[in-house]
Design a protein around this motif. Structure first.
Motif, short mmCIF file in Angstrom:
data_model
loop_
_atom_site.label_atom_id
_atom_site.label_comp_id
_atom_site.label_asym_id
_atom_site.label_seq_id
_atom_site.Cartn_x
_atom_site.Cartn_y
_atom_site.Cartn_z
N HIS A 205 50.23 22.30 -4.99
CA HIS A 205 49.85 23.34 -5.82
C HIS A 205 51.09 24.25 -5.78
CE1 HIS A 205 45.45 22.43 -5.47
NE2 HIS A 205 46.17 21.68 -4.37
N LEU A 206 51.29 25.03 -7.06
CA LEU A 206 52.35 25.98 -7.52
C LEU A 206 51.72 27.27 -7.81
CD1 LEU A 206 55.47 25.74 -7.48
CD2 LEU A 206 55.27 25.03 -10.01
N PHE A 207 51.90 28.31 -7.08
CA PHE A 207 51.39 29.69 -7.43
C PHE A 207 52.55 30.50 -8.31
CE2 PHE A 207 47.99 29.91 -3.54
CZ PHE A 207 47.49 28.94 -4.19
N PHE A 213 57.13 28.79 -15.30
CA PHE A 213 57.90 29.00 -14.29
C PHE A 213 59.41 28.83 -14.77
CE2 PHE A 213 56.10 24.60 -13.55
CZ PHE A 213 57.06 23.86 -14.12
N LEU A 214 60.27 28.97 -14.05
CA LEU A 214 61.84 29.20 -14.51
C LEU A 214 62.05 29.88 -15.66
CD1 LEU A 214 62.83 25.17 -14.54
CD2 LEU A 214 63.25 26.91 -12.87
N ARG A 215 61.31 31.25 -15.33
CA ARG A 215 61.53 32.23 -16.46
C ARG A 215 62.89 32.96 -16.82
NH1 ARG A 215 57.17 33.74 -13.10
NH2 ARG A 215 58.19 35.13 -12.02
N GLN A 222 61.01 26.34 -20.38
CA GLN A 222 60.09 26.92 -19.56
C GLN A 222 58.37 26.16 -20.12
OE1 GLN A 222 59.27 31.26 -19.14
NE2 GLN A 222 61.56 31.39 -19.87
N ASP A 223 58.22 26.28 -21.38
CA ASP A 223 56.98 25.64 -21.94
C ASP A 223 56.83 24.30 -21.68
OD1 ASP A 223 56.25 28.32 -22.72
OD2 ASP A 223 57.19 28.12 -24.77
N VAL A 224 57.91 23.48 -22.00
CA VAL A 224 57.78 21.94 -21.98
C VAL A 224 57.73 21.55 -20.44
CG1 VAL A 224 58.91 19.98 -22.27
CG2 VAL A 224 59.07 21.70 -24.13
N LEU A 225 58.43 22.26 -19.66
CA LEU A 225 58.31 21.55 -18.28
C LEU A 225 57.13 22.12 -17.49
CD1 LEU A 225 60.04 19.87 -16.23
CD2 LEU A 225 61.17 22.09 -15.37
N THR A 226 56.68 23.43 -17.64
CA THR A 226 55.20 23.65 -17.19
C THR A 226 54.34 22.87 -17.65
OG1 THR A 226 56.28 26.00 -16.98
CG2 THR A 226 53.84 25.64 -16.64
N GLN A 227 54.27 22.57 -18.73
CA GLN A 227 53.27 21.74 -19.30
C GLN A 227 53.30 20.23 -18.80
OE1 GLN A 227 50.41 22.42 -21.12
NE2 GLN A 227 49.72 20.27 -20.36
N HIS A 228 54.60 19.70 -18.45
CA HIS A 228 54.84 18.51 -18.14
C HIS A 228 54.34 18.31 -16.58
CE1 HIS A 228 56.58 14.60 -17.29
NE2 HIS A 228 57.24 15.36 -16.25
N TYR A 229 54.58 19.47 -15.78
CA TYR A 229 54.10 19.30 -14.45
C TYR A 229 52.55 19.36 -14.45
CZ TYR A 229 58.30 19.81 -11.52
OH TYR A 229 59.73 19.44 -10.95
N GLU A 230 52.10 20.04 -15.21
CA GLU A 230 50.56 19.81 -15.28
C GLU A 230 49.81 18.69 -15.54
OE1 GLU A 230 48.99 24.37 -15.85
OE2 GLU A 230 49.54 23.09 -17.63
N ASP A 231 50.69 17.80 -16.55
CA ASP A 231 50.54 16.42 -16.96
C ASP A 231 50.67 15.41 -16.10
OD1 ASP A 231 49.64 17.53 -19.50
OD2 ASP A 231 51.60 17.03 -20.23
N VAL A 234 50.74 18.04 -11.09
CA VAL A 234 50.93 19.17 -10.21
C VAL A 234 49.92 20.26 -10.56
CG1 VAL A 234 52.51 21.12 -9.64
CG2 VAL A 234 53.54 18.82 -9.90
N HIS A 235 49.36 21.00 -9.47
CA HIS A 235 48.31 22.03 -9.79
C HIS A 235 48.92 23.22 -9.88
CE1 HIS A 235 45.21 19.24 -8.74
NE2 HIS A 235 45.71 18.70 -7.70
N VAL A 236 49.21 23.81 -11.22
CA VAL A 236 50.11 24.98 -11.49
C VAL A 236 48.93 26.01 -11.73
CG1 VAL A 236 51.68 26.18 -13.04
CG2 VAL A 236 51.73 23.61 -12.74
N HIS A 237 49.24 26.80 -10.89
CA HIS A 237 48.14 28.27 -10.76
C HIS A 237 48.92 29.21 -11.57
CE1 HIS A 237 45.20 26.48 -7.63
NE2 HIS A 237 46.32 25.81 -7.29
N ARG A 238 48.62 29.19 -12.83
CA ARG A 238 49.34 30.50 -13.72
C ARG A 238 48.54 31.69 -13.55
NH1 ARG A 238 51.51 27.55 -19.06
NH2 ARG A 238 51.02 25.27 -18.69
#
Length: 852
Positions: A205-207, A213-215, A222-231, A234-238
């Motif tokens: 889980h990533l809070f 992330f990687l702002r 930021q957009d591509v990697l955050t979406q990829h981690y969810e795919d 990884v549980h990304v808690h935005r």
């Protein structure tokens, strides 16, 4: 009793990568008396809790990913795949321990003193060292002090129970994986470690406070990697509201095993979340605790980082800082480079006294899953700097061919994305951002496009890297420069370290000194690269034979003043040896761009050297007009056409190209560059003899030479009056020596030591036979034990077979070359040897050194 103060030229606080680079440059290259004060483990953050264990664990996770993906290629892979993480951690720890030893060994080899302890400033140039072993504190002093103490992970103080979580430092102690883990933070540490554990199968889980992330990276990343981690799971808690309190429900078995650990996270919105482990990755703070900086008038940023200028100077003269403690590009290679450049500036030759590391456009790679590479400006930064109307962006996104055999839904989850950020009408590249498998290595080649400010249309003309050469693909003449194997893989990074190329500048990598010069007067960013091998550590010293700097023609004439012999066979050997003598010698042409090239061969046949009129070739186009020419011309004719140089028809020629593609240079227009060492035997016996006569003089001759010629050579004609009541004598001192008498030994038969054997203070015991007596062995055994030599003595029978009992002293002396320097005195009273204590007979100590 007042603490002892030790004087140094250079003190480095911190034994990490930056501190090591700074200290090794000062001591290893410039022979400055240097010490390192390190309160941690040698190698610093990178080796122990940073880059090295991170990359090894990333490799471990990547192998697990590859095994699971192999199913799509038809491999019969069991599910689940068993793996031994604890065993891997033990291997990782062992490798890191080896690296700790390598760091300390390298420091010792280069004469650096290492103090394991805490450093505290007493003043601008004096430090108190408190050893870790509990021994008495002492002081060290130097005019130059470098602070390279790194940083430490930040744990939030405002959150109750935050201490129940861990940081990235403690992460690498884990041997048994937790079932569930929470990462707090949106930086590269959180992203990298979360990607690793997710790839191994841990519920991750990533809070994060924001929506990505990687702002600090480009929005595309930021957009591509955050979406990829969810795919990939990884549980990304935005837009997470944050943690209010951490409660420990059940402790871990120990720091290596959090499987039984249970934590309850009280969230600011009132909700609760349970996990086995919590890792804080919210940033790092400069490690200045306990340094006593409050006693110095040294400037710091609001976050506590030391403020430095581009030369790594702090606000206190003589005190420098580099690496994470400054908050500048917190990357290991950057700290190493900054330390080396600082050493060059402080202690190097005059041409390096303005050396500094250019922090602009430093590339970086994030070892996420997949990797990310970036250099230069992000799109928002470019718009802010140049204006939106002056910025053009190129984007592309596709799937790697590796995923072509994957199901379509899986293929979509593994993107590759590139972005070029350009500015101005010429579309100069000011930023490059790439994401996908292999982009960590791919980034290395693309870095040059940003550093040299190339435009999009100029990409095919870029300097590129190959396994053998560095060259420009647009050069019609193959202007190639050989790359030493020690530099080959890192030369692109070297190019990045140089701030400008308008003049000839120097930098280095390990054992090579690299010279950068403008290729043309109109282009200061495209350079030629010359390499000067360094086989010794530090500047070369000592009586090394060197090629004479200056005219190449004079060097050839002085090769043998007698000239070639008349005998045809000897004449051929003469020219062959001359060619060998000149091969790989670096020469500079006094025409065109004054390039420097190594000699491939001398133009000769078995009878004579060939001249500029003898060597002819077909010239396809006129060198000046570039119009078709297609005529046979001599080297003399070509240089007259190309450079309007009138050459002597009898001048010799050398080939600076290759056997199949020769490039002919007239000897009369070439000079031998400085600092080239001759590593073979001199070609003629009389030359060898003359050199030995110059190098080996009797002591009285040396005295006359030093007093009569040596001092004036150094510019010392007369010692000026000094402001102290002592006279300085220009004459050398004479120290009387003494001969050590031969030891009294009882030999078997007629084997005796003759008087002249001990004339040099040594005794030759070759082929000496001693009376066999066990007491001989017992005395020598005690002597050897005192020195620390492990002894084995054999006793031979008359038929030369070995008897399994101690005996013959000569075997021991010859086999182990026993040195008794610290035994003080050996009194030989056959058949017993007695070893007497140095305290009683120190003035009569005997050094028995067998000469074999």
């Amino acid at each position: 009793m007042a603490p002892i103060t030790k004087e140094y030229d250079y003190i480095v606080i911190g034994g990490g990568s930056g501190g090591s680079g700074a200290a090794r440059r000062a001591s290893g290259w410039y022979k400055k008396k240097t010490c390192i004060i390190d309160s941690g483990i040698s190698g610093g953050c990178c080796v122990n809790v940073g880059c090295v264990p991170k990359k090894m664990t990333w490799n471990y996770a990547s192998i697990n990913e590859t095994l699971h993906r192999g199913i799509n290629y038809g491999y019969d892979i069991p599910n689940p795949i068993k793996h031994d993480f604890a065993g891997f951690v033990e291997k990782r720890h062992a490798r890191i321990k080896t690296l700790n030893g390598i760091y300390e060994t390298n420091w010792a080899k280069e004469g650096i003193d290492l103090f394991h302890g805490a450093a505290k400033f007493l003043g601008d140039h004096e430090i108190e060292v408190t050893p870790k072993d509990g021994s008495e504190p002492f002081h060290v002093r130097a005019d130059h002090i470098c602070i390279s103490t790194g940083s430490y992970p930040t744990i939030p103080e405002s959150i109750k129970g935050a201490e129940h979580g861990i940081s990235s430092d403690e992460f690498f102690s884990i041997k048994h994986l937790p079932k569930k883990i929470v990462f707090v933070g949106a930086g590269y540490i959180s992203v990298e470690l979360a990607g690793v554990l997710n790839a191994i199968g841990v519920e991750t889980h990533l809070f994060i406070r924001g929506s990505t992330f990687l702002r600090k990276f480009d929005p595309m990343i930021q957009d591509v990697l955050t979406q990829h981690y969810e795919d990939i799971g990884v549980h990304v808690h935005r837009n997470h509201p944050g943690i209010k309190e951490v409660q420990l429900l059940h402790p871990a078995k120990d720091e290596t095993d959090p499987r039984e650990k249970k934590l309850k996270l009280i969230i600011n919105d009132g909700s609760e979340f349970e996990t086995n482990e919590l890792l804080w990755a919210i940033g790092r703070s400069p490690e200045t605790r306990g340094l006593g900086l409050e006693k110095l008038n040294i400037k710091r940023t609001p976050r506590g980082h030391l403020v430095v200028d581009k030369y790594q100077n702090t606000s206190v003269p003589g005190i420098y800082a580099l690496g994470d403690v400054t908050g500048q590009a917190e990357l290991t290679p950057v700290a190493i480079a900054a330390g080396r450049q600082l050493g060059n500036r402080l202690f190097g030759p005059a041409e390096l006294n303005a050396s500094y590391l250019d922090y602009d456009r430093i590339p970086t790679v994030v070892f996420s899953h997949p990797t990310v590479g970036t250099t230069g400006l992000t799109e928002p930064q470019a718009i802010e700097k140049y204006g939106k109307e002056n910025v053009k962006v190129y984007n592309t996104k596709f799937s790697n061919m590796y995923y072509d055999v994957f199901p379509p839904e899986e293929k979509k989850k593994n993107p590759t994305a590139f972005k070029l950020v350009c500015q101005g009408p010429d579309e100069h590249i000011v930023g490059l951002h790439i994401l996908g498998d292999g982009t960590d290595e791919m980034m290395q080649g693309f870095v040059l496009t940003n550093h040299f400010k190339l435009n999009v249309n100029g990409l095919p003309e870029t300097i590129y890297f190959s396994n053998v050469k560095i060259r420009r693909s647009s050069d019609k003449e193959e202007n190639k420069k050989p790359v030493p194997s020690t530099v080959k893989r890192r030369v692109l990074q070297l190019l990045l370290y140089m701030p400008d190329y308008e003049n000839q500048v120097y930098t280095d990598y390990e054992k090579a000194l690299v010279s950068f010069r403008p290729l043309t007067n109109g282009s200061s960013k495209v350079v030629t690269i010359d390499y000067y091998d360094r086989e010794e550590k530090g500047p070369r010293t000592g009586p090394h034979p060197m090629y004479k700097h200056g005219s190449l023609a004079n060097l050839i004439r002085e090769y043998d003043t007698r000239g070639p012999p008349s005998n045809s066979r000897a004449r051929a050997d003469f020219f062959r040896n001359l060619n060998k003598f000149l091969r790989r010698l670096r020469i500079q042409g006094a025409f065109g761009d004054n390039q420097v090239k190594p000699i491939h061969s001398l133009a000769y046949n078995s009878e004579s050297l060939q001249t500029v009129s003898d060597i002819k070739f077909v010239c396809a186009e006129h060198p000046m007009t570039k119009k078709p020419f297609n005529r046979e011309v001599s080297v003399k004719d070509w240089f007259e056409m190309a450079f309007k140089k009138t050459l002597d028809t009898k001048g010799y020629v050398v080939n600076v190209g290759s056997k199949n593609h020769p490039i002919w240079w007239p000897v009369d227009l070439c000079t031998v560059t400085q600092g080239q060492f001759y590593k073979s035997l001199l070609p003629f016996s009389d030359q060898e003899r003359n050199m030995i006569q110059v190098a080996c003089k009797r002591p009285e001759q040396n005295i006359k030479f030093i007093e009569g010629e040596g001092l004036p050579m150094l510019g010392i004609q007369q010692i000026p009056p000094a402001s102290f009541p002592l006279n300085i004598e220009m004459k050398m001192s004479t120290i009387n020596g003494r001969k050590i008498p031969s030891p009294s030994l009882q030999f078997a038969g007629t084997n005796q030591v003759k008087p002249y054997d001990s004339g040099s203070g040594q005794w030759n015991l070759r082929n000496r036979k001693f009376r066999q007596d066990p007491k001989w062995y017992s005395a020598i055994k005690r002597a050897a034990d005192k020195i620390g030599i492990q002894t084995t003595v054999t006793l031979r029978k008359p038929d030369n077979t070995v008897k399994d009992s101690p005996g013959e002293i000569a075997n021991l002396m010859m086999k182990y070359n026993l040195k008794t320097r610290i035994l003080d005195q050996l009194q030989y009273r056959p058949p017993v040897i007695r070893v007497q204590d140095v305290a009683n007979h120190g003035a009569e100590a005997v050094e028995a050194r067998p000469r074999v």
